[in-house]
Scaffold this motif. Structure first.
Motif, mmCIF file in Angstrom:
data_model
loop_
_atom_site.group_PDB
_atom_site.id
_atom_site.type_symbol
_atom_site.label_atom_id
_atom_site.label_comp_id
_atom_site.label_asym_id
_atom_site.label_seq_id
_atom_site.Cartn_x
_atom_site.Cartn_y
_atom_site.Cartn_z
ATOM 1 N N ASP A 39 0.761 -1.229 -0.023
ATOM 2 C CA ASP A 39 -0.009 0.023 0.193
ATOM 3 C C ASP A 39 0.693 1.144 0.058
ATOM 4 O O ASP A 39 0.387 2.434 0.254
ATOM 5 N N SER A 40 2.070 1.144 -0.131
ATOM 6 C CA SER A 40 3.017 2.293 -0.293
ATOM 7 C C SER A 40 4.216 1.854 -1.112
ATOM 8 O O SER A 40 4.539 0.753 -1.238
ATOM 9 N N VAL A 41 4.840 3.043 -1.842
ATOM 10 C CA VAL A 41 5.942 2.665 -2.739
ATOM 11 C C VAL A 41 6.988 2.120 -1.869
ATOM 12 O O VAL A 41 7.995 1.315 -2.135
ATOM 13 N N GLU A 42 7.349 2.883 -0.700
ATOM 14 C CA GLU A 42 8.456 2.564 0.314
ATOM 15 C C GLU A 42 8.488 1.249 0.812
ATOM 16 O O GLU A 42 9.295 0.458 0.735
ATOM 17 N N LYS A 43 7.369 0.793 1.203
ATOM 18 C CA LYS A 43 7.201 -0.716 1.483
ATOM 19 C C LYS A 43 7.343 -1.715 0.443
ATOM 20 O O LYS A 43 8.168 -2.454 0.427
ATOM 21 N N ALA A 84 5.130 8.950 -12.552
ATOM 22 C CA ALA A 84 6.148 8.496 -13.489
ATOM 23 C C ALA A 84 7.517 8.033 -12.531
ATOM 24 O O ALA A 84 8.194 7.035 -12.874
ATOM 25 N N GLU A 85 7.909 9.131 -11.770
ATOM 26 C CA GLU A 85 9.095 8.850 -10.950
ATOM 27 C C GLU A 85 8.914 7.844 -9.956
ATOM 28 O O GLU A 85 9.902 6.921 -9.646
ATOM 29 N N GLU A 86 7.725 7.434 -9.267
ATOM 30 C CA GLU A 86 7.555 6.342 -8.615
ATOM 31 C C GLU A 86 7.550 5.049 -9.280
ATOM 32 O O GLU A 86 8.270 4.119 -8.689
ATOM 33 N N ARG A 87 7.018 4.925 -10.392
ATOM 34 C CA ARG A 87 7.218 3.806 -11.124
ATOM 35 C C ARG A 87 8.618 3.422 -11.480
ATOM 36 O O ARG A 87 9.182 2.337 -11.219
ATOM 37 N N LYS A 88 9.318 4.631 -11.916
ATOM 38 C CA LYS A 88 10.818 4.509 -12.251
ATOM 39 C C LYS A 88 11.595 3.928 -11.022
ATOM 40 O O LYS A 88 12.461 2.915 -11.021
ATOM 41 N N GLU A 124 5.075 -10.522 -9.319
ATOM 42 C CA GLU A 124 3.893 -9.609 -9.614
ATOM 43 C C GLU A 124 3.283 -8.839 -8.592
ATOM 44 O O GLU A 124 3.076 -9.357 -7.423
ATOM 45 N N LEU A 125 3.475 -7.849 -9.000
ATOM 46 C CA LEU A 125 3.287 -6.613 -7.589
ATOM 47 C C LEU A 125 1.876 -5.974 -8.005
ATOM 48 O O LEU A 125 1.340 -5.756 -9.105
ATOM 49 N N THR A 126 1.136 -5.780 -6.872
ATOM 50 C CA THR A 126 -0.047 -5.129 -6.826
ATOM 51 C C THR A 126 0.085 -3.993 -5.997
ATOM 52 O O THR A 126 0.523 -4.078 -4.760
ATOM 53 N N LEU A 127 -0.021 -2.641 -6.373
ATOM 54 C CA LEU A 127 0.292 -1.579 -5.522
ATOM 55 C C LEU A 127 -1.108 -0.842 -5.308
ATOM 56 O O LEU A 127 -1.556 0.002 -6.456
ATOM 57 N N GLU A 128 -1.614 -0.898 -4.311
ATOM 58 C CA GLU A 128 -2.638 -0.134 -3.861
ATOM 59 C C GLU A 128 -2.546 1.357 -3.566
ATOM 60 O O GLU A 128 -1.437 1.837 -2.729
ATOM 61 N N SER A 129 -3.137 2.293 -3.900
ATOM 62 C CA SER A 129 -2.982 3.714 -3.966
ATOM 63 C C SER A 129 -4.241 4.603 -4.405
ATOM 64 O O SER A 129 -5.150 4.039 -4.742
ATOM 65 N N GLU A 130 -4.330 5.696 -3.764
ATOM 66 C CA GLU A 130 -5.348 6.618 -4.232
ATOM 67 C C GLU A 130 -5.479 7.063 -5.438
ATOM 68 O O GLU A 130 -6.385 7.422 -6.086
#
Length: 401
Positions: A302-306, A331-335, A320-326
């Motif tokens: 549920d967070s990029v940091e985790k 683009a920077e986070e995906r990178k 296989e990643l699932t990232l829950e977010s609002e």
């Protein structure tokens, strides 16, 4: 005598853009080592040797080299049949040369392997769908009923059955006829097949994700009760998880694939089966776990940091990643996520709140500004996810060049 049963190698398999060939080299080396350590007398490979009808040169080379090493250059018989991923003619083509190395390749159902003799073993009898081996050092023969993958059309082409007859009846009659003629209690009697088989009255087994299905409804469902009573062990291929759908006394075994090939298999341990058999006695078998190959993970964060923390701690894996977010990922986070790990197969953004439905969309006010209209439209098309800042900035650039 000792027999090694393996299946579903799927040589040349890819998981999305990731080749698995290097892992396949390692795990096949492991299988060869087990065969040698266990002093195995016979090797059975129950289909899906390749992943496609037209495998790569590297996959074909790995297949031939592995079989040659398993055969100890002709001293130990290796029998491999085609599966639903294999082109039968491709499997059959090298058979005359392969036999000189102690390798028997069977591509088509109802095939007949003509007798031949090498230094350590010989085929003493054969018929369509059947062969009998005699190994030096054993005073009894090994009988094998072999059924490479056969769809309904192919079965009826070879067996000439009426269209109305179910596959169960076709196979049961053919296996019973062969077993009654050739399989007495003075030899070891085996069945080797690549098909979808289930025990009558039990829960239907699931075929692996990404696997070409061979069970469509109940038309292609084969029951283990069709196996003749003379058979002491049935070596199956097609399902990728290890399981015995027979009994302890008469095992009917899917040996499993050597690697996890889809995320539905994430967390599975893979095995080969080592069987000890002698005439007129119940066999014993041991499943030996395979250690090579990258683990597959399905993870949700549920967070990029985790996400990045976990990826950094588990580098040698496919994920296989699932990232829950609002909102959608920037683009920077995906990178940042992709830079933290080289084995991300899928990255799936998912809205945290699942309470959004079309019914709770308010009536769109067409008099509002274009940015508000865009945000309402975006939410309606993306399960309630908000457009992130990057998208809104891009919209502003388009509106205000």
């Amino acid at each position: 005598m000792k027999i090694l049963h393996t299946a579903d190698w799927h040589l040349g398999k890819r998981l999305d853009r990731f080749s698995r060939l290097e892992e396949q080299v390692l795990v096949l080396n492991e299988i060869i080592a087990i065969a040698d350590e266990q002093n195995v007398d016979l090797v059975l490979v129950a289909g899906d040797l390749f992943d496609t009808f037209n495998p790569s040169v590297d996959a074909i080379e790995l297949f031939y080299k592995t079989l040659k090493r398993l055969s100890l250059k002709g001293k130990r018989p290796v029998i491999a049949i085609s599966g639903n991923h294999d082109a039968p003619n491709l499997i059959d083509a090298p058979n005359p040369l392969a036999r000189e190395c102690g390798i028997i390749l069977i591509g088509h159902p109802n095939a007949e392997v003509h007798p031949f003799e090498l230094e350590n073993f010989k085929i003493t009898n054969s018929a369509q769908g059947f062969l009998e081996l005699k190994l030096n050092g054993f005073d009894f023969p090994i009988r094998i009923l072999h059924t490479p993958y056969a769809n309904e059309i192919r079965l009826k082409e070879y067996f000439g059955e009426n269209k109305e007859q179910a596959l169960n009846l076709v196979l049961a009659a053919n296996w019973a006829r062969i077993a009654d003629e050739f399989c007495d209690e003075n030899g070891v009697n085996l069945l080797m097949a690549h098909l979808y088989m289930n025990k009558k009255g039990t829960e239907i087994l699931e075929e692996p994700d990404g696997e070409k299905p061979i069970k469509i409804g109940n038309a292609d469902l084969i029951f283990s009760e069709t196996i003749p009573p003379q058979i002491q062990y049935t070596a199956l291929g097609h399902l990728h998880g290890f399981q015995n759908i027979g009994t302890p006394e008469k095992p009917v075994v899917y040996s499993s694939s050597p690697l996890c090939y889809s995320f539905s298999e994430a967390g599975q341990t893979k095995y080969i089966s080592i069987i000890e058999a002698e005439p007129n006695k119940a066999v014993s078998f041991e499943k030996i776990p395979l250690k090579n190959g990258k683990p597959l993970f399905r993870k949700t964060f549920d967070s990029v940091e985790k996400t990045i923390d976990w990826l950094t701690e588990n580098p040698n894996s496919l994920v296989e990643l699932t990232l829950e977010s609002e909102t959608f990922l920037k683009a920077e986070e995906r990178k940042q996520i992709y830079q933290s790990h080289g084995g991300i197969v899928h990255l799936i953004p998912k809205v945290k709140s699942q309470e959004f439905t079309e019914n709770n969309l308010h009536e769109i006010n067409l008099d509002q500004d274009i940015q508000s209209l865009f945000q309402d439209y975006f939410k309606s098309k993306n399960n309630g996810q908000q457009a992130n800042e990057d998208l809104l900035n891009l919209l502003n650039e388009i509106l205000n060049p």
